[in-house]
Design a protein around this motif. Structure first.
Motif, PDB file in Angstrom:
ATOM      1  N   ALA A  49      36.800  31.132  36.452  1.00 46.74           N
ATOM      2  CA  ALA A  49      36.690  31.626  38.227  1.00 46.74           C
ATOM      3  C   ALA A  49      36.450  33.516  38.622  1.00 46.74           C
ATOM      4  O   ALA A  49      35.787  33.906  39.143  1.00 46.74           O
ATOM      5  CB  ALA A  49      37.489  31.107  39.331  1.00 46.74           C
ATOM      6  N   GLY A  50      37.766  34.083  36.890  1.00 47.70           N
ATOM      7  CA  GLY A  50      36.726  35.475  37.471  1.00 47.70           C
ATOM      8  C   GLY A  50      38.236  35.878  38.032  1.00 47.70           C
ATOM      9  O   GLY A  50      37.671  37.361  39.018  1.00 47.70           O
ATOM     10  N   LEU A  51      39.145  35.394  38.837  1.00 46.00           N
ATOM     11  CA  LEU A  51      40.050  35.640  39.642  1.00 46.00           C
ATOM     12  C   LEU A  51      40.890  37.039  38.969  1.00 46.00           C
ATOM     13  O   LEU A  51      40.702  37.177  37.413  1.00 46.00           O
ATOM     14  CB  LEU A  51      41.225  34.726  39.514  1.00 46.00           C
TER      15      LEU A  51
ATOM     16  N   THR B  62      37.713  38.317  48.982  1.00 47.32           N
ATOM     17  CA  THR B  62      38.542  37.072  48.370  1.00 47.32           C
ATOM     18  C   THR B  62      37.273  35.994  48.174  1.00 47.32           C
ATOM     19  O   THR B  62      37.767  35.354  48.154  1.00 47.32           O
ATOM     20  CB  THR B  62      39.621  36.628  49.311  1.00 47.32           C
ATOM     21  N   LEU B  63      36.391  36.462  48.223  1.00 44.04           N
ATOM     22  CA  LEU B  63      35.544  35.382  47.720  1.00 44.04           C
ATOM     23  C   LEU B  63      35.532  34.581  46.803  1.00 44.04           C
ATOM     24  O   LEU B  63      35.447  33.405  46.498  1.00 44.04           O
ATOM     25  CB  LEU B  63      33.790  35.760  47.732  1.00 44.04           C
ATOM     26  N   LYS B  64      36.567  35.258  45.232  1.00 45.39           N
ATOM     27  CA  LYS B  64      36.351  34.363  44.187  1.00 45.39           C
ATOM     28  C   LYS B  64      37.190  33.354  44.724  1.00 45.39           C
ATOM     29  O   LYS B  64      36.998  32.361  43.628  1.00 45.39           O
ATOM     30  CB  LYS B  64      36.625  35.540  43.100  1.00 45.39           C
ATOM     31  N   LEU B  65      38.626  34.249  45.464  1.00 48.49           N
ATOM     32  CA  LEU B  65      39.447  33.346  44.962  1.00 48.49           C
ATOM     33  C   LEU B  65      39.432  32.187  46.042  1.00 48.49           C
ATOM     34  O   LEU B  65      39.425  31.257  46.081  1.00 48.49           O
ATOM     35  CB  LEU B  65      40.726  34.065  45.770  1.00 48.49           C
ATOM     36  N   ASN B  66      38.716  32.330  47.269  1.00 42.06           N
ATOM     37  CA  ASN B  66      38.510  31.364  48.241  1.00 42.06           C
ATOM     38  C   ASN B  66      37.456  30.248  47.515  1.00 42.06           C
ATOM     39  O   ASN B  66      37.506  28.824  47.951  1.00 42.06           O
ATOM     40  CB  ASN B  66      37.741  31.713  49.364  1.00 42.06           C
TER      41      ASN B  66
END
Length: 119
Positions: free
Chosen positions: A55-57, A25-29
């Motif tokens: 953000a690439g979600l 979940t790196l991109k989300l966080n």
């Protein structure tokens, strides 16, 4: 896996945030963390889809954010400390988010707190 987390899935309502989840979940966080910046917040409020795309979600993450699915976000792996940043942008207090996560109205939730004026 961390041996201290063995059997954690047996505890209802427990969602471990470990290195595996952190990587997933790196991109989300990171997206949520950026909500501390005024420019990022303003861009998000003006065009959420563009900022989530930038953000690439992935589609799941975008849908959780669109729905403001607080419990779903935690279950997915959003770190609550950065989820709080998004809650402010969504104009929700921590207590309101907790109530929603429990499937309660804010008033119902406050009745479970030890706050004299809430009874």
């Amino acid at each position: 896996m961390n041996p201290q987390l063995k059997g954690i899935e047996q505890l209802s309502g427990t969602y471990a945030f470990d290195i595996r989840i952190s990587n997933k979940t790196l991109k989300l966080n990171r997206f949520l963390w950026k909500m501390i910046g005024k420019e990022w917040r303003e861009r998000y409020l003006a065009d959420p889809e563009a900022v989530m795309q930038e953000a690439g979600l992935n589609d799941t993450e975008k849908e959780l954010l669109r729905k403001q699915d607080w419990l779903g976000l935690v279950q997915y792996g959003a770190n609550f400390f950065v989820l709080e940043k998004f809650a402010r942008v969504a104009r929700k207090t921590n207590l309101e988010v907790y109530a929603i996560m429990r499937g309660e109205s804010f008033e119902e939730f406050m009745q479970t707190r030890r706050v004299p004026e809430s009874r």
